[in-house]
Design a protein around this motif. Structure first.
Motif, PDB file in Angstrom:
ATOM      1  N   GLY A   1      24.188  16.739  77.066  1.00  0.00           N
ATOM      2  CA  GLY A   1      24.250  16.145  75.982  1.00  0.00           C
ATOM      3  C   GLY A   1      24.287  16.740  74.580  1.00  0.00           C
ATOM      4  N   PHE A   2      24.670  15.509  73.237  1.00  0.00           N
ATOM      5  CA  PHE A   2      25.527  15.949  72.044  1.00  0.00           C
ATOM      6  C   PHE A   2      24.408  15.674  71.143  1.00  0.00           C
ATOM      7  N   PHE A   3      24.034  16.562  70.403  1.00  0.00           N
ATOM      8  CA  PHE A   3      23.160  16.336  69.373  1.00  0.00           C
ATOM      9  C   PHE A   3      23.148  16.810  68.414  1.00  0.00           C
ATOM     10  N   ILE A   4      22.787  16.507  66.790  1.00  0.00           N
ATOM     11  CA  ILE A   4      22.806  16.295  65.596  1.00  0.00           C
ATOM     12  C   ILE A   4      21.830  17.540  65.294  1.00  0.00           C
ATOM     13  N   PRO A   5      21.541  18.703  65.047  1.00  0.00           N
ATOM     14  CA  PRO A   5      20.913  19.978  65.452  1.00  0.00           C
ATOM     15  C   PRO A   5      20.522  19.535  63.795  1.00  0.00           C
ATOM     16  N   ARG A   6      18.625  20.471  63.004  1.00  0.00           N
ATOM     17  CA  ARG A   6      18.434  20.359  62.359  1.00  0.00           C
ATOM     18  C   ARG A   6      18.712  22.430  61.650  1.00  0.00           C
ATOM     19  N   PHE A   7      19.404  22.365  62.344  1.00  0.00           N
ATOM     20  CA  PHE A   7      19.425  23.712  61.622  1.00  0.00           C
ATOM     21  C   PHE A   7      18.473  24.625  61.581  1.00  0.00           C
ATOM     22  N   THR A   8      17.320  24.458  62.409  1.00  0.00           N
ATOM     23  CA  THR A   8      15.904  24.713  62.435  1.00  0.00           C
ATOM     24  C   THR A   8      16.152  26.185  62.489  1.00  0.00           C
ATOM     25  N   HIS A   9      16.100  27.091  63.278  1.00  0.00           N
ATOM     26  CA  HIS A   9      16.735  28.476  63.510  1.00  0.00           C
ATOM     27  C   HIS A   9      17.904  29.004  62.930  1.00  0.00           C
ATOM     28  N   ILE A  10      19.096  28.394  62.179  1.00  0.00           N
ATOM     29  CA  ILE A  10      19.747  28.908  61.774  1.00  0.00           C
ATOM     30  C   ILE A  10      19.947  30.260  60.688  1.00  0.00           C
ATOM     31  N   LYS A  11      18.287  30.493  60.579  1.00  0.00           N
ATOM     32  CA  LYS A  11      17.718  31.476  59.436  1.00  0.00           C
ATOM     33  C   LYS A  11      17.845  32.853  59.804  1.00  0.00           C
ATOM     34  N   GLU A  12      17.223  32.696  60.882  1.00  0.00           N
ATOM     35  CA  GLU A  12      17.008  33.760  61.520  1.00  0.00           C
ATOM     36  C   GLU A  12      18.684  34.181  62.277  1.00  0.00           C
ATOM     37  N   TYR A  13      19.168  33.247  62.906  1.00  0.00           N
ATOM     38  CA  TYR A  13      20.172  33.657  62.972  1.00  0.00           C
ATOM     39  C   TYR A  13      21.586  34.094  61.959  1.00  0.00           C
ATOM     40  N   LEU A  14      21.473  33.833  60.786  1.00  0.00           N
ATOM     41  CA  LEU A  14      22.067  34.019  60.484  1.00  0.00           C
ATOM     42  C   LEU A  14      21.201  35.708  59.166  1.00  0.00           C
ATOM     43  N   GLN A  15      19.767  35.918  59.786  1.00  0.00           N
ATOM     44  CA  GLN A  15      19.706  37.128  59.538  1.00  0.00           C
ATOM     45  C   GLN A  15      20.026  38.427  60.364  1.00  0.00           C
ATOM     46  N   PHE A  16      19.849  38.879  61.724  1.00  0.00           N
ATOM     47  CA  PHE A  16      20.838  39.364  62.440  1.00  0.00           C
ATOM     48  C   PHE A  16      22.393  39.559  63.124  1.00  0.00           C
ATOM     49  N   SER A  17      23.019  37.962  62.044  1.00  0.00           N
ATOM     50  CA  SER A  17      24.282  38.195  62.377  1.00  0.00           C
ATOM     51  C   SER A  17      24.805  38.389  60.900  1.00  0.00           C
ATOM     52  N   LEU A  18      24.792  38.191  60.392  1.00  0.00           N
ATOM     53  CA  LEU A  18      24.964  38.691  58.622  1.00  0.00           C
ATOM     54  C   LEU A  18      25.739  39.532  58.468  1.00  0.00           C
ATOM     55  N   PRO A  19      23.643  40.734  58.388  1.00  0.00           N
ATOM     56  CA  PRO A  19      24.198  42.070  58.220  1.00  0.00           C
ATOM     57  C   PRO A  19      25.883  43.084  59.541  1.00  0.00           C
ATOM     58  N   LEU A  20      26.431  41.780  60.124  1.00  0.00           N
ATOM     59  CA  LEU A  20      27.433  42.136  61.600  1.00  0.00           C
ATOM     60  C   LEU A  20      28.889  41.605  60.875  1.00  0.00           C
ATOM     61  N   THR A  21      28.586  40.611  59.689  1.00  0.00           N
ATOM     62  CA  THR A  21      30.172  40.381  59.636  1.00  0.00           C
ATOM     63  C   THR A  21      31.156  41.828  58.186  1.00  0.00           C
ATOM     64  N   PRO A  22      29.656  42.383  57.136  1.00  0.00           N
ATOM     65  CA  PRO A  22      31.021  43.690  56.786  1.00  0.00           C
ATOM     66  C   PRO A  22      31.024  44.274  57.929  1.00  0.00           C
ATOM     67  N   SER A  23      30.317  44.720  59.239  1.00  0.00           N
ATOM     68  CA  SER A  23      30.359  45.226  60.188  1.00  0.00           C
ATOM     69  C   SER A  23      32.126  44.729  61.001  1.00  0.00           C
ATOM     70  N   ALA A  24      32.604  43.108  60.776  1.00  0.00           N
ATOM     71  CA  ALA A  24      33.827  42.831  61.340  1.00  0.00           C
ATOM     72  C   ALA A  24      34.536  43.094  60.476  1.00  0.00           C
ATOM     73  N   LEU A  25      33.889  42.989  59.056  1.00  0.00           N
ATOM     74  CA  LEU A  25      35.485  43.054  58.352  1.00  0.00           C
ATOM     75  C   LEU A  25      35.857  44.788  58.191  1.00  0.00           C
ATOM     76  N   VAL A  26      34.970  45.502  58.537  1.00  0.00           N
ATOM     77  CA  VAL A  26      35.104  46.665  58.537  1.00  0.00           C
ATOM     78  C   VAL A  26      36.201  47.410  59.919  1.00  0.00           C
ATOM     79  N   ARG A  27      35.306  46.530  60.721  1.00  0.00           N
ATOM     80  CA  ARG A  27      36.004  46.993  62.130  1.00  0.00           C
ATOM     81  C   ARG A  27      38.105  46.439  61.866  1.00  0.00           C
ATOM     82  N   TRP A  28      37.890  45.453  61.936  1.00  0.00           N
ATOM     83  CA  TRP A  28      39.213  44.536  61.727  1.00  0.00           C
ATOM     84  C   TRP A  28      40.414  46.198  60.634  1.00  0.00           C
TER      85      TRP A  28
END
Length: 484
Positions: free
Chosen positions: A203-230
């Motif tokens: 179904g379609f859903f308008i997000p409230r971004f409830t857990h986006i902070k938690e996702y970003l805390q895990f994911s953001l350290p991987l962003t420099p990793s993606a950059l240096v992998r590139w």
């Protein structure tokens, strides 16, 4: 056991799809190289790696966060919130990234591509960033929730859809612009269909971004990793452009794309292994995690070791058949990049352990060390030995990555590495290499014929020296036994 059998079937299915997509890539390579030539093909390669860089930054590592946090989730409300919050987030970041590339296309063309006329093509390709980031997340949905067939069908359509539209637009005389337009058309269609399926399922859903902070805390350290992998994987194209020009980039990229076919053996594991491991780890089934890692490493090496030897033996014929004589000087790049791909696959298996224990900073540090060494080696080797120097820099960087990754991962998990089976595979692969090297290959039919004979030699020698387990041999008998 049932779960592992399903895992093996999924890997086998994805592996089959990867073979088909690789065939599509093979057919696409001669179409583009023989139509565009070394210079325009080098320009297309530069646009591709630029899009991959900016797209990885715009994703902010959220694709891996998607996999890690939702692989074992069953509550529909949480799934809807996560899927749409991540989709909305990367849509905004992807749009901003595309806009920035469009605005700064002219200075990039002047300083990065060393060709002011490339501005128009960079601007045309900037839209690929927005499509790539949204498509990446939407397809990860099918990967995370183990809808492997849907994911595979999208992969097949992307490869052969591009092949079809690129062929048509090149025949119509659109040149490099036609290649970019074909890619935009196919990715737009895939994105539309995948989003329709997702909406139909949750179904379609308008997000409230409830857990986006938690996702970003895990994911953001991987962003420099993606950059240096590139930096490790793709920055050499910019340095080749700087020292040797776009024509050399075209030669290097064509050879690199053939050598990098080894990645098709790693892709099925990358797509399926982490979601499965995450689920088992969250359920505290550590012994099964070890079994999955051990078997994945063994089967990956039993297939990729002979593939590296095979690509090395066929390096010159592959370039001669699928490109033009202008590209033939890059043949030595193929075996070096093939071996690099094998090391990259080993790294992808071991780095899953860091993701499981959420030690993403260590993965980033490893990638930083590899990236720095890659750039330094490129500056040292490209001016002296040309594109071979770029390939060697990649190989050395990947070697550093797996040494560091294995050292850190072993602190958390120990599992069987099957040293004797790996040694037997190397011996059988060398026997195959000696056999296929005796043939002179001049066309695609001879290529596939000799390759088939080489595969038979490898399997035969492995069988003679006991490289396959009794369980594997019984499985082959079971699936090949005639059914009455």
């Amino acid at each position: 056991m049932v779960s592992y059998q399903k895992f093996a079937r999924d890997v086998g299915f994805i592996g089959t799809v990867q073979v088909l997509t690789s065939l599509g890539t093979f057919f696409l390579l001669p179409i583009i190289t023989k139509t565009l030539g070394t210079y325009d093909y080098g320009l297309w390669a530069q646009i591709n790696i630029t899009v991959s860089l900016v797209s990885s930054l715009a994703l902010m590592g959220l694709s891996m966060g998607f996999v890690r946090f939702l692989s074992s989730e069953t509550e529909k409300k949480i799934i809807k919130e996560a899927v749409y919050s991540i989709l909305f987030f990367v849509t905004i970041s992807g749009f901003v990234a595309s806009l920035l590339l469009y605005i700064f296309a002219e200075p990039l063309a002047n300083f990065g591509f060393k060709d002011p006329e490339a501005t128009y093509f960079i601007q045309a390709g900037s839209a690929l960033i927005l499509l790539s980031v949204i498509e990446s997340i939407s397809l990860f949905y099918f990967r995370v929730f183990r809808q492997i067939k849907k994911f595979s069908y999208f992969t097949l359509f992307e490869t052969f859809g591009k092949l079809f539209f690129i062929l048509i637009l090149l025949e119509m005389g659109y040149g490099l612009l036609g290649v970019i337009l074909a890619t935009l058309i196919v990715q737009s269609f895939i994105l539309l269909i995948s989003l329709v399926i997702i909406v139909s399922q949750i179904g379609f859903f308008i997000p409230r971004f409830t857990h986006i902070k938690e996702y970003l805390q895990f994911s953001l350290p991987l962003t420099p990793s993606a950059l240096v992998r590139w930096v490790t994987e793709s920055s050499d194209r910019y340095l080749i452009t700087y020292f040797l020009g776009l024509g050399s980039v075209g030669v290097y990229s064509a050879a690199y794309s053939i050598g990098n076919l080894i990645q098709l053996f790693a892709s099925p594991l990358q797509l399926i292994l982490l979601p499965e491991l995450s689920k088992l780890f969250d359920e505290n089934k550590i012994d099964q995690v070890r079994i999955y890692l051990s078997h994945s490493l063994r089967y990956f090496l039993l297939v990729t070791i002979p593939a590296v030897f095979g690509l090395s033996a066929f390096a010159k014929p592959l370039l001669g058949i699928f490109t033009t004589q202008d590209f033939l000087s890059g043949w030595l790049v193929i075996p070096i990049i093939a071996l690099s791909g094998l090391l990259a696959g080993i790294f992808q298996i071991f780095v899953n352990i860091m993701f499981l224990v959420k030690e993403t900073k260590s993965a980033t540090y490893i990638n930083i060390i590899a990236a720095i060494s890659n750039v330094l080696l490129n500056f040292l080797l490209i001016p002296s030995i040309g594109i071979i120097g770029a390939a060697l820099s990649t190989l050395i960087s990947y070697f550093l990555m797996i040494v560091l990754c294995i050292y850190i991962s072993m602190k958390h998990f120990m599992f069987d590495y099957y040293y004797y089976d790996i040694a037997k595979s190397i011996f059988s692969s060398f026997a195959m290499y000696l056999f296929v090297s005796c043939f002179v290959i001049s066309n695609i039919y001879e290529l596939f014929g000799v390759a088939a004979m080489g595969a038979f030699v490898y399997i035969f020698v492995m069988f003679i020296i006991g490289g396959f387990s009794k369980c594997e041999l019984s499985a082959v008998k079971r699936y090949t036994r005639p059914r009455l």
